[in-house]
Design an enzyme around this catalytic site. Structure first.
Site, short mmCIF file in Angstrom:
data_model
loop_
_atom_site.label_atom_id
_atom_site.label_comp_id
_atom_site.label_asym_id
_atom_site.label_seq_id
_atom_site.Cartn_x
_atom_site.Cartn_y
_atom_site.Cartn_z
N HIS A 262 37.96 63.83 35.72
CA HIS A 262 37.00 62.73 35.69
C HIS A 262 36.97 61.98 37.02
CE1 HIS A 262 34.49 59.77 33.61
NE2 HIS A 262 35.18 58.83 34.20
N HIS B 54 29.95 58.37 29.08
CA HIS B 54 31.01 57.73 28.31
C HIS B 54 31.12 58.46 26.98
CE1 HIS B 54 33.24 53.70 28.85
NE2 HIS B 54 33.42 54.46 29.90
#
Length: 765
Positions: free
Chosen positions: A57, A109
């Site tokens: 990420h 998200h």
């Protein structure tokens, strides 16, 4: 005393147990890489830092080499990927002599929204808006692209309701209009929803603020000033949580990796920033600062990334970071992803001014308990990142080793598709199926979602997502130094990404995402300027899923290059999978475009009676991966259609050249031409008579094209233009009447079309 993790010369099982006991998100091999970089055993804080900063990420450790395939330069690119957001050239004013840019960013998200839907989605909106603000942009809009599981599952209904509430629950009080988006329901997202968000801002190009320290930062002793909410335990390990498979057994533990949203504090932050930017511009100091959002990795990520770009180091006094509770470990203070925080790097002569600005002028300590601005450290020459806490160094490492030290070259292997060929049902009522298609949760209006969003709060939205294929807005409306004609220049923004075809061909899915996003803006009448992406794929440690990512991004890159539309920013989201399998490969693309001064935006409903309906582009005849196939006994198929990108380029050029001759337009995508036609009739009060007979494959294929409306006198001109562009043109019929009549299918009353289209999702959600 800071714990030392003794991993050198230990076997894999021992290292894995040490990391598990200390909540460190590193593999044994990665732990050895960290020890080799340090030349010693890591501290607990260092291991935590690399577990977060070295995650997929944060570091893109296995994806970054493929990102180089994407085109990132072009005449409209002021700043491409590399900082918190990109910048697109929107307007050069002869009146003011200024260049005006749109700041543009894309984020995901996904895991947080699956675990805690409201908070996950809300913090996604808040985070992407902060990425715009830290570049010096005034945030003017956001978009959401949502992918949920089977709508008949109670869990899907719960997650979808929470996500939609979270998107509106942050954007609305933040005062940022929701400019567009989409939502699809597909069973492969049952255990891993996707919540992708886009945000846009506007600035004068000369007032851009970079997210890295300037060349003179070390010589001049630049200092770090942290602003916003006090650091707490919320969101600790969020980046590493986003870089792991979701497990049902870890659901409660995972909730701690989701941040807590406070849109009212963020609104106060934004107002204080806009005031600060104006003060610094007036004093000539705006160009002397650097500014960064605290996203993944929190304080650590922001400060190390501010310095690593230029080879600088940093000294951070962890005890000076304002916190919500006493006794937090150094690793939590440095790495927790508490929301609503930013970090400045400023010359020492500006530090006191910033502290006064936030703590006194904007009174942060009295706005929220524990909120404030704090001086927490300084930039150094030596390239070493040092964090000190309670008298000892809890981190002492090269800044570039933290940001770039772990790189992985993943193996990949083609995944063979074992799906069966599509079979048309034998007992098939064509007209009834058209009604079923319109009522599908993937075709019906999203008004039950969007009615909870404030789409016009800043007064710049001209046409909403309910009225056009892409939202039309005026980004320069608030620049008082511009004449009215320039203030009213229109931008157009879209988002797209088919949800099902990725199960058959990730490469085709990537191409289609780009094509659909661009065609949506072209349908409105705008010239595409740039793209952003969010690349949502599965576990990169699985060779088949790594192949999906590789081929997916190859498809994205090929389409963007041929359609000559570069990327200015983006995001990679991997590990979108659970014990139950991976999601459908899902590149989600947003396109930003600009309306010509004399072009009228086209709506996606019939403009008037007596006009001709024409399809620009070759109609498809393959139903694999389509919405129609899903509704026909949940079939998938195993062969996607051929997508001629040169043909798509011809369609875009033809549509733009045709200009105001085209009176309305809509993209053929999910549900095919049938869904496009039904929706255009359902949205308005004018029917149509379709006299051309088509095969069911022609009606339901999701091969991209445009359905346009044109007056009789302009049709010959359009035909000539199409011939010159070597574009296929198919006449369907004419507009008018109070029904939609389709040859060989049947008649559809407008009142019932309206009812089915606008209320079907409400009955299911």
């Amino acid at each position: 005393m800071e714990p030392i993790l003794s991993i050198i010369d230990k076997d894999d099982d021992t290292i894995a147990n040490i990391f598990a006991d200390n909540l460190v998100a590193l593999t044994p091999d990665e732990g050895r890489q960290v020890a080799a970089l340090l030349g010693r055993n890591p501290t607990l804080t260092e291991a935590t830092i690399w577990g977060i900063q070295g995650s997929e990420h944060s570091s893109y450790k296995s994806s970054r080499k493929y990102l180089r395939l994407l085109p990132t330069t072009g005449k409209h690119v002021l700043m491409g990927p590399g900082e918190d957001a990109g910048v697109v050239k929107f307007h050069e004013s002869k009146t003011t002599g200024e260049t005006y840019g749109i700041v543009y960013a894309h984020e995901s998200h996904n895991h947080p929204s699956q675990v805690v839907p409201f908070e996950g989605a809300a913090t996604g909106v808040g985070g992407i808006c902060r990425d715009i603000a830290c570049m010096g942009g005034r945030v003017i809009g956001a978009l959401d692209a949502l992918r949920f599981g089977d709508i008949n599952r109670p869990e899907t209904k719960r997650i979808a309701a929470g996500v939609v509430a979270g998107v509106g629950g942050y954007g609305n009080p933040l005062g940022v209009p929701n400019l567009g988006g989409d939502a699809f329901f597909e069973e492969t997202f049952n255990n891993n929803c996707l919540v992708n968000v886009v945000a846009l801002g506007v600035l004068k190009w000369k007032n851009l603020i970079h997210s890295y320290a300037p060349d003179n930062a070390a010589d001049d002793g630049y200092e770090f000033v942290l602003v916003g909410k006090p650091t707490d335990r919320s969101g600790f390990g969020g980046a590493s949580f986003a870089s792991a498979n979701l497990k049902e057994s870890d659901q409660e533990k995972n909730k701690g990796a989701v941040q807590e949203p406070n849109p009212f504090l963020e609104r106060h932050l934004f107002a204080s920033f806009y005031d600060l930017f104006e003060r610094l511009e007036q004093s000539g100091d705006l160009g002397r600062i650097a500014f960064k959002d605290l996203g993944a990795g929190g304080n650590l990520c922001a400060t190390v990334e501010l310095v690593a770009e230029k080879g600088f180091g940093a000294e951070i006094d962890v005890a000076k970071i304002h916190v919500a509770e006493a006794g937090l470990p150094a690793a939590v203070i440095l790495c927790a992803e508490t929301q609503e925080r930013f970090c400045f790097a400023v010359p020492p002569d500006l530090t006191e001014m910033l502290l006064e600005h936030f703590n006194e002028r904007w009174d942060f300590p009295n706005v929220m308990t524990g909120a404030r601005a704090s001086r927490i450290g300084k930039v150094t020459h030596d390239g070493i990142y040092i964090a000190r806490y309670q008298g000892e160094d809890v981190c002492h490492a090269k800044a570039t080793d933290i940001t770039e030290g772990i790189v992985v070259d993943r193996p990949f292997a083609e995944q063979k598709n074992e799906q069966q060929n599509f079979q048309m049902p034998t007992d098939f009522d064509k007209q009834d199926f058209f009604w079923q298609l319109l009522a599908s949760e993937n075709i019906a209006s999203l008004r039950p979602f969007t009615e909870t969003y404030d789409q016009t709060v800043q007064g710049n939205t001209l046409l909403t997502r309910d009225e056009t294929e892409a939202v039309v807005f005026t980004p320069l409306r608030d620049f008082a130094d511009l004449p009215e004609i320039e203030q009213n220049l229109c931008a157009v923004v879209s988002v797209a990404g088919p949800a099902r075809i990725g199960r058959i061909s990730p490469q085709l899915q990537g191409k289609l995402a780009v094509v659909q996003a661009i065609l949506k803006t072209v349908a409105v009448g705008a010239e595409p300027l740039s793209l952003t992406d969010c690349l949502n794929y599965g576990n990169p440690e699985d060779p088949a899923q790594m192949w999906q990512f590789k081929t997916g991004i190859e498809g994205v890159a090929e389409a963007a290059k041929i359609l000559d539309t570069p990327f200015v920013s983006g995001n990679v989201s991997l590990y979108n999978c659970s014990e139950h399998g991976s999601i459908s490969a899902s590149a989600i693309i947003s396109c930003l475009a600009k309306m010509g001064e004399n072009i009228l935006p086209r709506r996606n409903t019939f403009a008037a009676a007596g006009n001709h309906l024409v399809v620009l582009g070759q109609l498809g005849n393959e139903l694999a991966g389509s919405e129609a196939a899903r509704l026909m006994n949940n079939q998938l198929g195993n062969t996607g259609f051929d997508l001629d990108l040169q043909e798509i380029r011809s369609i875009t050029e033809l549509t733009l050249v045709a200009g105001n001759r085209l009176l309305s337009a809509a993209i053929i995508a999910e549900g095919g031409l049938a869904a496009t036609l039904l929706k255009m009739a359902a949205r308005g009060n004018i029917g149509a008579q379709i006299t051309t007979t088509l095969s069911l494959e022609n009606w339901f294929s999701e091969k991209p094209a445009l359905l346009v409306e044109i007056a009789s006198e302009d049709l010959p001109v359009l035909k000539t233009m199409a011939k010159e562009k070597q574009s296929v043109l198919t006449e369907l019929g004419t507009t008018g009447g109070n029904i939609l009549s389709i040859a060989d299918i049947g008649d559809f009353e407008l009142e019932r079309l309206h009812e089915v289209y606008f209320h079907s999702l409400r009955a299911k959600k």
